[in-house]
Scaffold this motif. Structure first.
Motif, PDB file in Angstrom:
ATOM      1  N   LYS A 231       5.133  -3.156  -7.282  1.00 59.95           N
ATOM      2  CA  LYS A 231       6.597  -3.098  -7.224  1.00 59.95           C
ATOM      3  C   LYS A 231       7.062  -1.929  -6.369  1.00 59.95           C
ATOM      4  O   LYS A 231       8.024  -2.049  -5.608  1.00 59.95           O
ATOM      5  N   LYS A 232       6.358  -0.814  -6.493  1.00 62.22           N
ATOM      6  CA  LYS A 232       6.717   0.382  -5.726  1.00 62.22           C
ATOM      7  C   LYS A 232       6.574   0.123  -4.229  1.00 62.22           C
ATOM      8  O   LYS A 232       7.380   0.585  -3.410  1.00 62.22           O
ATOM      9  N   SER A 233       5.531  -0.640  -3.864  1.00 64.82           N
ATOM     10  CA  SER A 233       5.291  -0.909  -2.456  1.00 64.82           C
ATOM     11  C   SER A 233       6.397  -1.758  -1.836  1.00 64.82           C
ATOM     12  O   SER A 233       6.596  -1.744  -0.624  1.00 64.82           O
ATOM     13  N   LEU A 234       7.128  -2.507  -2.657  1.00 65.13           N
ATOM     14  CA  LEU A 234       8.231  -3.321  -2.144  1.00 65.13           C
ATOM     15  C   LEU A 234       9.375  -2.453  -1.624  1.00 65.13           C
ATOM     16  O   LEU A 234      10.219  -2.915  -0.857  1.00 65.13           O
ATOM     17  N   LYS A 235       9.370  -1.187  -2.035  1.00 64.09           N
ATOM     18  CA  LYS A 235      10.436  -0.270  -1.620  1.00 64.09           C
ATOM     19  C   LYS A 235      10.032   0.553  -0.395  1.00 64.09           C
ATOM     20  O   LYS A 235      10.839   1.311   0.135  1.00 64.09           O
ATOM     21  N   GLY A 236       8.792   0.404   0.062  1.00 66.47           N
ATOM     22  CA  GLY A 236       8.352   1.152   1.232  1.00 66.47           C
ATOM     23  C   GLY A 236       7.007   1.799   1.016  1.00 66.47           C
ATOM     24  O   GLY A 236       6.300   1.519   0.035  1.00 66.47           O
ATOM     25  N   TYR A 237       6.647   2.678   1.920  1.00 62.98           N
ATOM     26  CA  TYR A 237       5.329   3.314   1.894  1.00 62.98           C
ATOM     27  C   TYR A 237       5.168   4.187   0.653  1.00 62.98           C
ATOM     28  O   TYR A 237       6.096   4.849   0.199  1.00 62.98           O
ATOM     29  N   PHE A 238       3.947   4.215   0.088  1.00 61.36           N
ATOM     30  CA  PHE A 238       3.642   5.089  -1.042  1.00 61.36           C
ATOM     31  C   PHE A 238       2.197   5.551  -0.930  1.00 61.36           C
ATOM     32  O   PHE A 238       1.392   4.982  -0.176  1.00 61.36           O
ATOM     33  N   TYR A 239       1.847   6.570  -1.701  1.00 50.63           N
ATOM     34  CA  TYR A 239       0.482   7.092  -1.764  1.00 50.63           C
ATOM     35  C   TYR A 239       0.203   7.454  -3.207  1.00 50.63           C
ATOM     36  O   TYR A 239       1.026   8.108  -3.874  1.00 50.63           O
ATOM     37  N   PHE A 240      -0.963   7.019  -3.724  1.00 53.16           N
ATOM     38  CA  PHE A 240      -1.254   7.231  -5.141  1.00 53.16           C
ATOM     39  C   PHE A 240      -2.766   7.339  -5.327  1.00 53.16           C
ATOM     40  O   PHE A 240      -3.527   6.571  -4.743  1.00 53.16           O
ATOM     41  N   GLU A 241      -3.211   8.294  -6.131  1.00 54.83           N
ATOM     42  CA  GLU A 241      -4.632   8.450  -6.431  1.00 54.83           C
ATOM     43  C   GLU A 241      -4.905   8.025  -7.864  1.00 54.83           C
ATOM     44  O   GLU A 241      -4.200   8.431  -8.789  1.00 54.83           O
ATOM     45  N   THR A 242      -5.939   7.209  -8.062  1.00 56.34           N
ATOM     46  CA  THR A 242      -6.216   6.659  -9.384  1.00 56.34           C
ATOM     47  C   THR A 242      -7.678   6.206  -9.455  1.00 56.34           C
ATOM     48  O   THR A 242      -8.509   6.632  -8.649  1.00 56.34           O
ATOM     49  N   ILE A 243      -7.995   5.335 -10.428  1.00 58.34           N
ATOM     50  CA  ILE A 243      -9.337   4.797 -10.615  1.00 58.34           C
ATOM     51  C   ILE A 243      -9.300   3.283 -10.434  1.00 58.34           C
ATOM     52  O   ILE A 243      -8.387   2.616 -10.924  1.00 58.34           O
ATOM     53  N   PHE A 252     -14.574   4.076  -9.836  1.00 51.41           N
ATOM     54  CA  PHE A 252     -14.617   5.125  -8.812  1.00 51.41           C
ATOM     55  C   PHE A 252     -13.196   5.570  -8.466  1.00 51.41           C
ATOM     56  O   PHE A 252     -12.242   4.794  -8.609  1.00 51.41           O
ATOM     57  N   PRO A 253     -13.040   6.818  -8.024  1.00 51.70           N
ATOM     58  CA  PRO A 253     -11.711   7.308  -7.650  1.00 51.70           C
ATOM     59  C   PRO A 253     -11.287   6.764  -6.296  1.00 51.70           C
ATOM     60  O   PRO A 253     -12.101   6.649  -5.373  1.00 51.70           O
ATOM     61  N   VAL A 254     -10.028   6.423  -6.177  1.00 56.45           N
ATOM     62  CA  VAL A 254      -9.529   5.811  -4.955  1.00 56.45           C
ATOM     63  C   VAL A 254      -8.124   6.320  -4.654  1.00 56.45           C
ATOM     64  O   VAL A 254      -7.350   6.618  -5.562  1.00 56.45           O
ATOM     65  N   ALA A 255      -7.827   6.443  -3.364  1.00 47.50           N
ATOM     66  CA  ALA A 255      -6.461   6.740  -2.918  1.00 47.50           C
ATOM     67  C   ALA A 255      -5.863   5.435  -2.414  1.00 47.50           C
ATOM     68  O   ALA A 255      -6.450   4.764  -1.579  1.00 47.50           O
ATOM     69  N   ILE A 256      -4.704   5.078  -2.968  1.00 54.43           N
ATOM     70  CA  ILE A 256      -4.059   3.817  -2.611  1.00 54.43           C
ATOM     71  C   ILE A 256      -2.746   4.113  -1.903  1.00 54.43           C
ATOM     72  O   ILE A 256      -1.951   4.938  -2.360  1.00 54.43           O
ATOM     73  N   SER A 257      -2.538   3.462  -0.794  1.00 54.16           N
ATOM     74  CA  SER A 257      -1.250   3.522  -0.123  1.00 54.16           C
ATOM     75  C   SER A 257      -0.861   2.104   0.247  1.00 54.16           C
ATOM     76  O   SER A 257      -1.680   1.185   0.198  1.00 54.16           O
ATOM     77  N   GLY A 258       0.389   1.912   0.604  1.00 58.71           N
ATOM     78  CA  GLY A 258       0.836   0.563   0.913  1.00 58.71           C
ATOM     79  C   GLY A 258       2.022   0.554   1.838  1.00 58.71           C
ATOM     80  O   GLY A 258       2.816   1.500   1.877  1.00 58.71           O
ATOM     81  N   SER A 259       2.126  -0.519   2.609  1.00 54.57           N
ATOM     82  CA  SER A 259       3.243  -0.685   3.536  1.00 54.57           C
ATOM     83  C   SER A 259       3.683  -2.142   3.534  1.00 54.57           C
ATOM     84  O   SER A 259       2.882  -3.058   3.279  1.00 54.57           O
ATOM     85  N   GLN A 260       4.944  -2.351   3.822  1.00 62.22           N
ATOM     86  CA  GLN A 260       5.477  -3.700   3.918  1.00 62.22           C
ATOM     87  C   GLN A 260       5.079  -4.327   5.260  1.00 62.22           C
ATOM     88  O   GLN A 260       4.945  -3.637   6.261  1.00 62.22           O
ATOM     89  N   VAL A 261       4.898  -5.634   5.266  1.00 61.68           N
ATOM     90  CA  VAL A 261       4.692  -6.387   6.502  1.00 61.68           C
ATOM     91  C   VAL A 261       6.000  -7.118   6.804  1.00 61.68           C
ATOM     92  O   VAL A 261       6.390  -8.051   6.095  1.00 61.68           O
TER      93      VAL A 261
END
Length: 449
Positions: A231-243, A252-261
């Motif tokens: 849902k957050k990605s629908l509002k634009g770019y984000f960056y989040f670190e989680t498992i 495993f630990p991962v950094a997640i980011s997202g962008s709209q197409v």
């Protein structure tokens, strides 16, 4: 994004430790040869850490003047390292942005180690996007701003290219060094790239059409988090670190980011970017250990030990409990160093800390103030408990000397002070009193009293 990133906060702590060591060694007037040896070791650690990163690391005065810079930092801005020294923020950011900055940076103006966007300026005037994480630290009694700056030009270009050109999308998508997943507006998976298969273990045939948030790559306690991120990605770019979870169940630990197409002005889906940050997290833990613990003895470092004392005092004040402080100095340590060598001196310090740990309770705090001086923090104890504690230390020290069977004897000079919640003193006063009492005991020993 890079496969291995180092956070500014870890580098900050390592650098602060370096300068603290230098300051303490100078105060104690330890032999010049030992100062140089310890300094070279600490500087080499910092040099390896700072020069290994491809990002910029700056140490600045709080008014913005640059005091130190790593090689990557100079390269990012188009200067030599020598040219970077004494530059100010006005030289590194556009004029309009500089006008909005405070002339003196305080903790309120820093990002507290979290990356935030910034527009930067190169030596030739080129404007380029960066991310910056900042924090105020104390180095040698002075407030310094540590800045960890990342050039995100390439990442921004990649994001813009994905949005502008549907024709170039497939090439960029498949060749990305990060794991990418392409989902529609309902989170159904349309495509994954080779790196996604490599990272999570799933092929496109196994995941195409599945909902990204159905738990396939989520631990059970992270499924709702995944839906929230979508849902957050629908509002634009984000960056989040989680498992996240691989096909074989490995977490495993991962950094997640997202962008709209966006194609022809319409939202066609989302690109999720997953970066394995396992190695970075290991390095973060190691840097945290180096920041919190004395490298030689394994007890708490001076800075972290004093932080723990501050926390203990807050608890003692609330619960109305006393705290006993013992300030200890190893007698004739310099003579032992000079006669038997620094390696023997190091062994003594390690044995002394082992003695403390075997004598005191688990809740008691042992920290190395510097050189051969230690501070023992004993919660829920007052001066009434001091004779018994001294007796236990003395007995265990006697056993240690018998076991070591050396031509010298290890001994301590001990100074006491205690925190009285009904008549509280500051940390500085408590340490000063204990320090003075320790030197008074040492003086009496020399006088044969």
């Amino acid at each position: 994004m890079k496969g291995k990133e180092k956070t500014e906060e870890q580098l900050i702590d390592e650098l602060a430790k370096l300068h603290q060591q230098i300051s303490e060694l100078q105060k104690l007037n330890i032999k010049h040869q030992q100062i140089e040896e310890n300094l070279r070791e600490s500087e080499e650690k910092y040099r390896i850490l700072s020069e290994a990163t491809t990002d910029c690391i700056l140490i600045e005065a709080v008014e913005g003047r640059i005091l130190e810079c790593n090689t990557a930092g100079a390269k990012i801005y188009g200067y030599t390292k020598e040219e970077m020294i004494d530059l100010t923020l006005a030289d590194l950011v556009p004029e309009e942005f500089f006008k909005k900055l405070p002339r003196v940076i305080t903790d309120k103006e820093t990002s507290n180690g979290i990356f935030v966007p910034r527009i930067s300026k190169k030596k030739d005037g080129t404007i380029f996007p960066t991310e910056i994480a900042t924090k105020i630290v104390n180095i040698g009694g002075k407030s310094r701003l540590i800045a960890y700056i990342r050039d995100i030009t390439e990442r921004k270009k990649a994001e813009e290219t994905l949005q502008k050109s549907q024709q170039e999308f497939a090439s960029l998508f498949n060749s990305s060094p990060e794991a990418l997943v392409y989902v529609n507006e309902k989170s159904s998976i349309l495509n994954i790239n080779p790196r996604f298969t490599e990272l999570f273990g799933y092929t496109l045939e196994e995941v195409k059409g599945r909902n990204l948030d159905d738990g396939m790559i989520h631990p059970p306690n992270k499924i709702e988090e995944g839906k929230w991120l979508t849902k957050k990605s629908l509002k634009g770019y984000f960056y989040f670190e989680t498992i996240r979870k691989k096909k074989d169940g490995t977490l495993f630990p991962v950094a997640i980011s997202g962008s709209q197409v966006i194609i022809d002005g319409q939202l066609k889906g989302l690109i999720g970017i997953f970066q394995d940050i396992t190695e970075r997290k290991k390095m973060e833990k190691e840097l945290e250990r180096l920041a919190h613990y004395d490298v030689l003895t394994g007890c708490y470092s001076r800075g972290y030990g004093l932080n723990l004392l501050e926390q203990q005092i807050k608890t003692a004040k609330r619960k109305k409990n006393p705290i006993l402080l013992l300030y200890l100095d190893v007698d004739k340590f310099k003579e032992i160093n000079d006669t038997y060598g620094h390696k023997e001196g190091d062994r003594i310090l390690k044995k002394v800390v082992q003695l403390f740990k075997s004598t005191l309770r688990e809740i008691d705090i042992i920290c190395r103030i510097g050189g051969d001086e230690f501070l023992l923090i004993l919660p829920d104890n007052s001066l009434n408990n001091a004779p018994l504690i001294r007796e236990r230390l003395s007995k265990n020290l006697e056993k240690l000397n018998q076991k070591l069977d050396k031509p010298y004897k290890i001994d301590f000079s001990i100074g006491l002070s205690y925190y009285n919640p009904y008549n509280p003193l500051s940390i500085e006063e408590l340490i000063r009193i204990a320090d003075e009492n320790m030197y008074e005991e040492k003086k009496k020993k020399k006088e044969g009293k």
